[in-house]
Design an enzyme around this catalytic site. Structure first.
Site, PDB file in Angstrom:
ATOM      1  N   GLU A  80     -32.366 -28.715  24.532  1.00  0.00           N
ATOM      2  CA  GLU A  80     -31.365 -27.711  25.341  1.00  0.00           C
ATOM      3  C   GLU A  80     -32.302 -26.131  25.260  1.00  0.00           C
ATOM      4  O   GLU A  80     -32.359 -25.615  26.482  1.00  0.00           O
ATOM      5  CB  GLU A  80     -29.866 -27.461  24.487  1.00  0.00           C
ATOM      6  CG  GLU A  80     -29.004 -26.354  24.953  1.00  0.00           C
ATOM      7  CD  GLU A  80     -28.795 -26.437  26.478  1.00  0.00           C
ATOM      8  OE1 GLU A  80     -28.539 -27.679  27.058  1.00  0.00           O
ATOM      9  OE2 GLU A  80     -28.183 -25.618  27.247  1.00  0.00           O
ATOM     10  N   ASP A  81     -32.576 -25.870  24.328  1.00  0.00           N
ATOM     11  CA  ASP A  81     -33.239 -24.363  23.937  1.00  0.00           C
ATOM     12  C   ASP A  81     -34.773 -24.428  24.283  1.00  0.00           C
ATOM     13  O   ASP A  81     -35.091 -23.182  24.434  1.00  0.00           O
ATOM     14  CB  ASP A  81     -32.553 -24.005  22.771  1.00  0.00           C
ATOM     15  CG  ASP A  81     -31.230 -23.733  22.832  1.00  0.00           C
ATOM     16  OD1 ASP A  81     -30.634 -23.702  23.641  1.00  0.00           O
ATOM     17  OD2 ASP A  81     -30.740 -23.692  21.694  1.00  0.00           O
TER      18      ASP A  81
END
Ligand code: MN
Length: 709
Positions: A80-81
């Site tokens: 996700e990051d």
């Protein structure tokens, strides 16, 4: 405030304490990979980001999860990051872990327009993810729990929205999955951040009560321990405090003060067997007088989240009430950990059977989701049924049925079969006729009376509580309404055709198919429905059929049923056939009242329209109307302007009106005997605000004497 920082060694030690054979290597690799990936990131309060995945993994270790789940706790934010891809993860850690990380990434990548939509979607996605693998949910829980525990670092407005999402979505799912401790922590943390003052006050009061009653509770405990020893029954007695949010809810629900709550403090006795639970119950009831109505046997009849325990409240030695919970070790495990207990590292293979009931709940919810396309409605429905209270009733054949508290005979009928629901006209409870809105009680025996010619009523929606009944009734009404709209649409269209000397054969022509496409409809039937609902006028359809006709000949008159009759809903029913009244020209922002005409849909009047008094003779035909804001649509509004009669004033007025981007759709001017001009405009305005604005501007114009609607 600094939080306790967990290291990878702490984590590994924790995992080994309950799973000595754990694959420690994979945890170390996941840790190094994750700290590398997140190396440039910081948590909002400034600490290195890796602290968060470590904390999440540590919560999962507290839940005694399997190694893969804990590794995913470490990796959950990498895709996700950071620049990490799903392929990276599967290459390094295998498919099981990659699947979980991907499921979590999908969950967090959702974006929504409104908060409600977001919540509902979130809920759906979580349920779907969970139905594939419950561990996804457990990791998401751990992630949210750590975020909630560190919520003080976020700005106030974010705190509020995260706290309310936790309360609305996470806590009910945790409860439904039987993870008692997590539900409590979610609720208390949400409470703390969303109502900090109330929370502090309650903490203070509970602490005080604990101090005051410490001696008393000890005394009761000693009496019981002594008695247990005498009787030779094993039992561990411990004090318990109701959780803060639970106290708050009770105060709200029963409209009472903290001082009026007697079961803030209670005792829990854990023993070895079911038989001993009842033995201990008997012992307590022989020591002290039980309070009637407070005894609950959740062992005989477990809650739907599989919670089992005996609850009773007695009048203790000093005349004070004491609440007891009595259960076995195993029941206690289920009450605290619910579905999570089945994901313990060693029990992984045994999942299927034990999870039967949780999974069947999931299946029901997912089924309901397919039937309720509206996100908000779905959320309401699911939240509604998450409440674990249930009633048990019997069919005439003695079969037991479980229904949510508050269910009615109609809910019961639909739970038997959709057709039984649709044809239901009455009900007998324990042999006596009851109204359909009767609320079922535990132990009722129910018989449904049906009639083959009967159909459900919209009124039922006001009292049914199960999702199944609601969706079936709505479905039926929708189908019925569609049928009616097709009939009405056909009539309207045929009428309009007759006016243009066209026969009904054109309805089946190729030209008509072209019109259907021109309105972007799927089928001719859909077009009829739209005409019936009033979304498209018969006039527009015929207009499209005969484009060669000169425009003005068939152009709508001033009080045309406004172009697209979208945006009005009556008591929550959308797309009702309506037209705006020509006497008062209502516009969005006005206080509105609808009048149900015979056969021509609903006429919308302004609440202060003089004609309403006359119409109000038949009260039942007046309905509440809501004009939903939206779009660029305009509505006709009338303005009557009185001016001095002087050349040029009409032109000035028109110029002023156009300057604020309002179209004049009709205008009539006449002069009066006393040298005044009387001008009636019909304007296309967005809403009341725009009209008020314009009215003020006109009133200030030179030569204008009066302006009114
Ligand atoms: Mn996270």
């Amino acid at each position: 405030m600094t939080e306790e920082l967990i290291t990878i060694d702490d984590l590994i030690k924790k995992v080994l304490s309950y799973n000595p054979d754990a694959d420690v290597e994979i945890l170390r690799r996941a840790y190094y990979f994750s700290s590398e990936a997140h190396c440039s990131q910081k948590r909002i309060e400034g600490s290195p980001y890796i602290g968060h995945p470590l904390a999440v993994a540590s919560i999962l270790a507290d839940m005694k999860m399997d190694t893969a789940t804990i590794a995913v706790g470490l990796l959950h934010d990498t895709v996700e990051d950071t620049g990490t891809t799903a392929e990276d993860i599967s290459g390094l850690f295998g498919n099981d872990i990659a699947f979980l990380v991907e499921a979590l990434t999908k969950l967090s990548r959702m974006e929504f327009r409104t908060k409600e939509e977001a919540q509902a979607e979130n809920f759906r996605k979580m349920l779907l993810a969970m139905s594939e693998d419950v561990r996804v949910m457990l990791i998401k829980f751990a992630d949210r729990l750590h975020n909630m525990r560190t919520l003080q670092h976020l700005p106030e407005n974010k705190r509020q929205s995260i706290a309310s999402e936790t309360l609305d979505i996470y806590a009910p799912i945790a409860n439904r999955l039987g993870i008692g401790w997590l539900k409590i922590e979610f609720e208390d943390l949400s409470f703390k951040f969303s109502m900090p003052e109330l929370y502090k006050e309650l903490v203070r009061k509970v602490t005080k009560r604990k101090e005051e009653q410490e001696g008393y509770i000890r005394e009761v405990t000693e009496i019981i321990e002594k008695k247990l020893k005498e009787e030779g029954i094993p039992g561990e007695v411990s004090g318990r405090v109701k959780h803060y949010y639970g106290i708050y809810q009770k105060m709200q629900r029963e409209r009472i003060t903290f001082e009026q709550i007697h079961d803030v403090l209670g005792l829990r006795i854990i023993t070895d067997t079911k038989a001993n639970c009842y033995a201990i119950l008997g012992m307590i009831h022989s020591l002290w007088t039980p309070i009637p109505g407070r005894f609950k046997d959740y062992i005989g009849v477990p809650k739907s989240n599989m919670y089992q325990s005996l609850h009773t409240t007695v009048i203790g030695p000093k005349g004070e009430r004491v609440e007891f919970q009595i259960r076995t070790e195993e029941m206690h495990g289920i009450a605290e950990e619910g579905i999570a207990s089945h994901w313990r590292y060693k029990e992984k293979g045994e999942l299927a059977e034990k999870d039967g009931r949780y999974i069947s709940w999931l299946r029901e919810i997912i089924q309901a989701q397919k039937e309720v396309p509206d996100a908000k409605e779905f959320l309401e429905a699911v939240k509604g049924e998450v409440v674990p209270e249930v009633v048990y009733v019997f069919t005439p054949k003695g079969e037991i049925k479980e229904l949510p508290m508050g269910s009615t005979p109609v809910d019961f009928a639909y739970s038997v079969h959709t057709q039984v629901g649709h044809r239901c006209v009455g009900a007998k409870v324990n042999g006596r006729i009851v109204p359909l809105r009767y609320q079922l009680r535990n132990g009722d025996t129910l018989e449904i009376i049906t009639s083959p010619t009967h159909g459900p009523s919209r009124d039922w929606l006001k009292f049914v509580v199960t999702q199944r009944a609601k969706s079936r009734i709505k479905q039926w009404i929708k189908t019925e309404e569609r049928k009616q709209s097709i009939e009405l649409g056909t009539k309207l269209l045929e009428g309009e055709l007759r006016r243009h000397n066209l026969g009904p054969s054109i309805l089946k022509s190729e030209d008509m198919q072209a019109v259907v496409r021109a309105f972007s409809m799927q089928s001719f039937e859909d077009l009829l429905v739209s005409v019936g609902y009033g979304k498209v006028s018969a006039h527009q359809v015929v207009n499209k059929l005969m484009p060669e006709k000169p425009a003005e000949e068939i152009a709508p008159k001033i009080a045309k049923p406004s172009k697209e009759q979208k945006g009005i809903s009556i008591k929550g029913i959308d797309n009702v056939l309506y037209h705006t009244a020509e006497c008062c020209f209502p516009i969005p922002g006005d206080n509105l009242v609808g009048f149900v005409t015979r056969g021509k849909g609903v006429t919308i009047h302004r609440g202060d329209c003089k004609n309403l008094e006359r119409l109000a003779v038949d009260d039942a035909r007046l309905v509440d109307v809501e004009w939903k804001p939206g779009g660029e649509t305009t509505s006709p509004a009338r303005l009557v302007v009185e001016t001095v009669d002087k050349p040029g004033i009409l032109a000035n007025l028109s110029a002023l009106i156009s300057s604020v981007n309002v179209n004049i759709s009709h205008l009539e001017a006449s002069s009066t005997q006393d040298k005044k001009a009387h001008i009636v405009f019909v304007l296309e305005v967005k809403d009341r605000g725009q009209l008020t604005n314009l009215t003020q501007k006109i009133a200030q114009m030179e030569g204008v004497l009066r302006v009114k609607r």
